[in-house]
Design a protein around this motif. Structure first.
Motif, PDB file in Angstrom:
ATOM      1  N   ALA A 208      92.477  35.382  55.679  1.00 36.12           N
ATOM      2  CA  ALA A 208      92.347  36.420  54.659  1.00 36.12           C
ATOM      3  C   ALA A 208      93.685  36.709  53.981  1.00 36.12           C
ATOM      4  CB  ALA A 208      91.788  37.689  55.288  1.00 36.12           C
ATOM      5  N   GLN A 209      94.733  36.741  54.778  1.00 40.29           N
ATOM      6  CA  GLN A 209      96.067  36.986  54.197  1.00 40.29           C
ATOM      7  C   GLN A 209      96.443  35.893  53.216  1.00 40.29           C
ATOM      8  OE1 GLN A 209      99.388  37.642  56.803  1.00 40.29           O
ATOM      9  NE2 GLN A 209      98.276  39.226  57.941  1.00 40.29           N
ATOM     10  N   ASP A 210      96.231  34.660  53.644  1.00 41.10           N
ATOM     11  CA  ASP A 210      96.560  33.526  52.790  1.00 41.10           C
ATOM     12  C   ASP A 210      95.687  33.535  51.530  1.00 41.10           C
ATOM     13  OD1 ASP A 210      97.888  30.565  52.856  1.00 41.10           O
ATOM     14  OD2 ASP A 210      95.895  30.514  51.975  1.00 41.10           O
ATOM     15  N   TYR A 211      94.395  33.840  51.731  1.00 40.62           N
ATOM     16  CA  TYR A 211      93.452  33.905  50.604  1.00 40.62           C
ATOM     17  C   TYR A 211      93.938  34.915  49.564  1.00 40.62           C
ATOM     18  CZ  TYR A 211      89.412  35.238  47.850  1.00 40.62           C
ATOM     19  OH  TYR A 211      88.597  35.539  46.794  1.00 40.62           O
ATOM     20  N   ASN A 212      94.327  36.097  50.032  1.00 43.66           N
ATOM     21  CA  ASN A 212      94.768  37.135  49.093  1.00 43.66           C
ATOM     22  C   ASN A 212      96.017  36.711  48.330  1.00 43.66           C
ATOM     23  OD1 ASN A 212      92.773  39.157  49.383  1.00 43.66           O
ATOM     24  ND2 ASN A 212      93.604  39.669  51.397  1.00 43.66           N
TER      25      ASN A 212
ATOM     26  N   GLY B 200      89.045  20.085  53.582  1.00 48.67           N
ATOM     27  CA  GLY B 200      87.606  20.191  53.388  1.00 48.67           C
ATOM     28  C   GLY B 200      86.966  21.065  54.454  1.00 48.67           C
ATOM     29  N   SER B 201      85.722  21.491  54.204  1.00 45.40           N
ATOM     30  CA  SER B 201      85.048  22.359  55.179  1.00 45.40           C
ATOM     31  C   SER B 201      84.679  21.582  56.433  1.00 45.40           C
ATOM     32  CB  SER B 201      83.790  22.973  54.561  1.00 45.40           C
ATOM     33  OG  SER B 201      82.853  21.951  54.273  1.00 45.40           O
ATOM     34  N   SER B 202      84.757  20.244  56.351  1.00 53.70           N
ATOM     35  CA  SER B 202      84.415  19.409  57.506  1.00 53.70           C
ATOM     36  C   SER B 202      85.660  18.975  58.281  1.00 53.70           C
ATOM     37  CB  SER B 202      83.672  18.167  57.032  1.00 53.70           C
ATOM     38  OG  SER B 202      84.482  17.449  56.114  1.00 53.70           O
ATOM     39  N   ASN B 203      86.807  19.614  57.979  1.00 57.43           N
ATOM     40  CA  ASN B 203      88.041  19.196  58.658  1.00 57.43           C
ATOM     41  C   ASN B 203      87.908  19.388  60.169  1.00 57.43           C
ATOM     42  OD1 ASN B 203      89.812  21.517  59.871  1.00 57.43           O
ATOM     43  ND2 ASN B 203      88.902  22.360  57.996  1.00 57.43           N
ATOM     44  N   LYS B 204      88.598  18.501  60.872  1.00 49.00           N
ATOM     45  CA  LYS B 204      88.510  18.575  62.343  1.00 49.00           C
ATOM     46  C   LYS B 204      89.804  19.135  62.929  1.00 49.00           C
ATOM     47  CE  LYS B 204      85.337  14.726  62.229  1.00 49.00           C
ATOM     48  NZ  LYS B 204      85.540  14.464  60.797  1.00 49.00           N
ATOM     49  N   VAL B 205      90.556  19.825  62.089  1.00 48.38           N
ATOM     50  CA  VAL B 205      91.840  20.358  62.529  1.00 48.38           C
ATOM     51  C   VAL B 205      91.719  21.810  62.972  1.00 48.38           C
ATOM     52  CG1 VAL B 205      94.241  20.681  61.888  1.00 48.38           C
ATOM     53  CG2 VAL B 205      92.927  18.845  60.857  1.00 48.38           C
ATOM     54  N   SER B 206      90.891  22.557  62.239  1.00 46.78           N
ATOM     55  CA  SER B 206      90.766  23.976  62.539  1.00 46.78           C
ATOM     56  C   SER B 206      90.152  24.173  63.919  1.00 46.78           C
ATOM     57  CB  SER B 206      89.886  24.657  61.491  1.00 46.78           C
ATOM     58  OG  SER B 206      89.702  26.010  61.853  1.00 46.78           O
ATOM     59  N   THR B 207      90.810  24.989  64.731  1.00 38.95           N
ATOM     60  CA  THR B 207      90.267  25.274  66.060  1.00 38.95           C
ATOM     61  C   THR B 207      89.331  26.485  65.999  1.00 38.95           C
ATOM     62  OG1 THR B 207      92.331  26.441  66.486  1.00 38.95           O
ATOM     63  CG2 THR B 207      92.112  24.251  67.450  1.00 38.95           C
ATOM     64  N   THR B 208      89.454  27.249  64.897  1.00 38.00           N
ATOM     65  CA  THR B 208      88.511  28.344  64.661  1.00 38.00           C
ATOM     66  C   THR B 208      87.309  27.745  63.940  1.00 38.00           C
ATOM     67  OG1 THR B 208      90.466  29.703  64.242  1.00 38.00           O
ATOM     68  CG2 THR B 208      88.347  30.670  63.668  1.00 38.00           C
ATOM     69  N   SER B 209      86.120  28.223  64.262  1.00 38.09           N
ATOM     70  CA  SER B 209      84.942  27.684  63.585  1.00 38.09           C
ATOM     71  C   SER B 209      85.051  27.915  62.082  1.00 38.09           C
ATOM     72  CB  SER B 209      83.680  28.364  64.102  1.00 38.09           C
ATOM     73  OG  SER B 209      82.609  28.080  63.226  1.00 38.09           O
ATOM     74  N   MET B 210      84.785  26.886  61.284  1.00 38.99           N
ATOM     75  CA  MET B 210      84.885  27.016  59.838  1.00 38.99           C
ATOM     76  C   MET B 210      83.900  28.056  59.305  1.00 38.99           C
ATOM     77  SD  MET B 210      87.421  25.243  58.802  1.00 38.99           S
ATOM     78  CE  MET B 210      87.226  25.207  57.016  1.00 38.99           C
ATOM     79  N   SER B 211      82.834  28.350  60.072  1.00 38.25           N
ATOM     80  CA  SER B 211      81.853  29.332  59.603  1.00 38.25           C
ATOM     81  C   SER B 211      82.497  30.710  59.432  1.00 38.25           C
ATOM     82  CB  SER B 211      80.670  29.399  60.561  1.00 38.25           C
ATOM     83  OG  SER B 211      81.115  29.826  61.831  1.00 38.25           O
ATOM     84  N   THR B 212      83.538  30.985  60.228  1.00 33.81           N
ATOM     85  CA  THR B 212      84.283  32.250  60.091  1.00 33.81           C
ATOM     86  C   THR B 212      84.838  32.374  58.671  1.00 33.81           C
ATOM     87  OG1 THR B 212      84.946  32.029  62.391  1.00 33.81           O
ATOM     88  CG2 THR B 212      86.218  33.572  61.062  1.00 33.81           C
ATOM     89  N   PHE B 213      85.437  31.283  58.204  1.00 38.13           N
ATOM     90  CA  PHE B 213      86.093  31.319  56.890  1.00 38.13           C
ATOM     91  C   PHE B 213      85.071  31.225  55.762  1.00 38.13           C
ATOM     92  CE2 PHE B 213      89.025  28.960  59.857  1.00 38.13           C
ATOM     93  CZ  PHE B 213      89.695  30.109  60.248  1.00 38.13           C
TER      94      PHE B 213
ATOM     95  N   GLU C 167      98.532  27.598  60.155  1.00 37.79           N
ATOM     96  CA  GLU C 167      98.610  29.003  59.753  1.00 37.79           C
ATOM     97  C   GLU C 167      97.273  29.542  59.285  1.00 37.79           C
ATOM     98  OE1 GLU C 167     102.964  28.961  57.923  1.00 37.79           O
ATOM     99  OE2 GLU C 167     101.573  30.213  56.755  1.00 37.79           O
ATOM    100  N   ILE C 168      96.699  28.874  58.292  1.00 38.41           N
ATOM    101  CA  ILE C 168      95.528  29.479  57.633  1.00 38.41           C
ATOM    102  C   ILE C 168      94.288  29.466  58.511  1.00 38.41           C
ATOM    103  CG2 ILE C 168      96.293  29.103  55.275  1.00 38.41           C
ATOM    104  CD1 ILE C 168      94.621  26.669  55.117  1.00 38.41           C
ATOM    105  N   TYR C 169      94.172  28.464  59.387  1.00 40.97           N
ATOM    106  CA  TYR C 169      92.987  28.382  60.240  1.00 40.97           C
ATOM    107  C   TYR C 169      93.209  29.015  61.622  1.00 40.97           C
ATOM    108  CZ  TYR C 169      91.242  25.092  56.704  1.00 40.97           C
ATOM    109  OH  TYR C 169      90.830  24.516  55.524  1.00 40.97           O
ATOM    110  N   ALA C 170      94.279  29.798  61.756  1.00 44.16           N
ATOM    111  CA  ALA C 170      94.578  30.404  63.055  1.00 44.16           C
ATOM    112  C   ALA C 170      93.562  31.484  63.400  1.00 44.16           C
ATOM    113  CB  ALA C 170      95.984  30.973  63.056  1.00 44.16           C
TER     114      ALA C 170
END
Ligand code: ZN
Length: 304
Positions: free
Chosen positions: A172-176, A198-211, A163-166
């Protein structure tokens, strides 16, 4: 006397009977084989379709129960490299007093009160990266964390990687949600965040730099960890092993951010905590809550 014609007729009749019987046997065998093949095909199909269902269920379980398996997604050897390369300033030198930040992820839970009691017994302050929980059950724990002088930070509302890394919007929704929950229950406008996995997770398919960019825009600092107790792995460490895991790494750094969990199934962490605090104090370590002055420990700084 039998004529040769009759004899021939009998022989023909016999041959016909044998031929009928052969045909019957062959047909029976063929039908049986066909049936067997059909049943086998059906069963094979079932096995494959069950396997597929199992795989997709396993994926769902992986995504929704990552609370228990978080550090499995983080390759420790890679982390060590990151520290050696990025944080040379953080390597301990002779005479340094180790600064140790105990951080508890995934709570509040049924274990949070006991952890708070232990921290209170030793007069030690820590940091809690909390998730969104039922306020009827855990509303008091959010307050207790803040009232007793600990730092409260965000660890996402849902802790659901899928959900959160979609997308940035989903993040942003989850953050709020988690930011507002903390603000409304404790009055704290927290500026600290720990990414699930962690910021180094390999699960997110969106680049962590976005978040990371999103958090930067909110003026929020994310903290990873450089010391893992191992309490997030599926292997059942004893309390002694959890303490050893921390102690062997804490001596390497000036600033150690220690990954611990106060999830409901982390009883070993609760049991290990008094011994861990005592070992750290014997080592001469300062145990502190994260503040704006704390050295920032991050796995990957991917913002260009
Ligand atoms: Zn977590």
């Amino acid at each position: 006397m039998e004529s040769s014609f009759e004899g021939l007729e009998r022989q023909r009749a016999k041959r016909r009977r044998v031929a009928r019987m052969k045909k019957f046997i062959v047909t029976t065998v063929l039908v049986f084989m066909l049936l067997t093949i059909s049943v086998m095909s059906f069963l094979l199909f079932e096995v494959f379709s069950l396997q597929r269902q199992l795989d997709s269920l396993a994926k769902q379980v992986y995504v929704t129960t990552d609370v228990e398996n978080e550090s499995e997604m983080v390759d420790d050897s890679i982390l060590d490299d990151v520290y050696q390369v990025d944080n040379v300033d953080n390597i301990a030198e002779e005479g340094d007093i180790p600064m140790v930040y105990l951080t508890f992820d995934d709570g509040p839970s049924s274990n949070t009160d006991e952890i708070l009691d232990i921290l209170d017994d030793y007069n030690v302050k820590a940091t809690f990266f909390v998730c969104g929980k039922d306020l009827e059950l855990y509303g008091e724990q959010y307050k207790r964390i803040v009232d007793e002088g600990h730092t409260i930070g965000m660890h996402s509302y849902s802790h659901n990687f899928g959900e959160i890394y979609a997308s940035e919007d989903a993040f942003a929704q989850d953050y709020n949600k988690i930011h507002n929950l903390i603000l409304e229950t404790t009055g704290v406008d927290t500026k600290y965040y720990r990414f699930p996995g962690g910021s180094s997770n390999k699960v997110s398919t969106t680049s962590m730099s976005t978040f990371i960019n999103y958090l930067n825009n909110q003026g929020v600092v994310y903290y990873d960890w450089n010391v893992a107790s191992g309490d997030a792995t599926s292997s059942a460490f004893t309390t002694e092993q959890l303490i050893d895991n921390v102690m062997k790494d804490v001596v390497k750094y000036k600033t150690s951010v220690v990954l611990l969990h106060d999830a409901s199934n982390k009883n070993a962490t609760v049991e290990a905590l008094p011994g861990l605090i005592e070992s750290l104090q014997e080592q001469g370590a300062m145990i502190l809550p994260i503040t704006d002055e704390t050295t920032v420990i991050q796995h990957v700084n991917v913002v260009q």
